[in-house]
Design a protein around this motif. Sequence first.
Motif, short mmCIF file in Angstrom:
data_model
loop_
_atom_site.label_atom_id
_atom_site.label_comp_id
_atom_site.label_asym_id
_atom_site.label_seq_id
_atom_site.Cartn_x
_atom_site.Cartn_y
_atom_site.Cartn_z
N GLN A 79 0.82 -1.21 0.00
CA GLN A 79 0.00 0.00 0.00
C GLN A 79 0.85 1.26 0.00
OE1 GLN A 79 -3.45 0.15 -0.20
NE2 GLN A 79 -3.29 -2.05 -0.56
N HIS A 80 1.82 1.34 0.89
CA HIS A 80 2.55 2.59 1.07
C HIS A 80 3.69 2.79 0.08
CE1 HIS A 80 0.81 4.27 4.76
NE2 HIS A 80 0.59 3.03 5.13
N ALA A 83 -3.00 4.06 -2.62
CA ALA A 83 -3.22 3.19 -1.46
C ALA A 83 -4.63 3.34 -0.91
CB ALA A 83 -2.19 3.50 -0.36
N SER A 84 -5.11 2.25 -0.33
CA SER A 84 -6.44 2.24 0.28
C SER A 84 -6.32 2.53 1.77
CB SER A 84 -7.09 0.87 0.06
OG SER A 84 -8.18 0.68 0.95
N VAL A 133 -7.68 -0.49 3.80
CA VAL A 133 -6.75 -1.61 3.90
C VAL A 133 -5.65 -1.29 4.91
CG1 VAL A 133 -5.01 -2.95 2.66
CG2 VAL A 133 -7.23 -2.48 1.59
N CYS A 134 -5.13 -0.08 4.87
CA CYS A 134 -4.06 0.31 5.80
C CYS A 134 -4.54 0.25 7.24
CB CYS A 134 -3.54 1.70 5.46
SG CYS A 134 -2.60 1.78 3.92
#
Length: 216
Positions: free
Chosen positions: A112-113, A120-121, A124-125
């Motif tokens: 993600q990052h 990125a979501s 999700v993070c």
Amino acid sequence: MITLYHVPQSRSMRVLWLLNELEVEHRLVEMPFDGSLKTEEFFTRSPAGRVPALEIEGERMFESGAMVEYLCERFPERGMGRPPGAMDRMAWLVWVHFAETVSQHVAALTLQHIVLGDEASDAVCRFERARLRECYDAIEARLSTPVENRDYLLTGGYSAADICVGQAVYMARHFVRTDDYPELSAWFERITERQSYLDALPGPEASRMFQQDFYG
């Protein structure tokens, strides 16, 4: 001769840390964190095109947990493993492999990052950070167990279990801080004072997976 194919700061770091602790002669091949692993040549070493890959006396291995078990059995002198019948054998296996539970959430956050970045979501993070905190809770509970000599994950003392989980926490700390976990923090400081860990860190000129200390 042992050859380890390694991306600094990745899962392969746990194998390098262990080799350092075992004081086993080895050759290190550092790979960048990019698409260069996805080559036909490297697929012969690791069929999923990932590190670590290990070559030892003409044989090849490509799963870090399997490497840890094999190396501890192959080089038992340093006491990093726990053989069948040993008091800590069951706990050793559990914690060596619990490192992958931590690492899978780190991998999701790395995607993600670092890979997706602006795409990125947030959902999700948040989810993956919450799962990492659950992993920290499990480690904190283990280290808080009121038994003698609970300086390490096993009652019998420092082992490859500390290396595997410690390296996973090393990666996880780039996404979730450990300040609220006093026993985990003290344990992490204890194991990362070892020269074997310091020698497994990326050098100043090495390619790095993490370009910053923390991704908020």
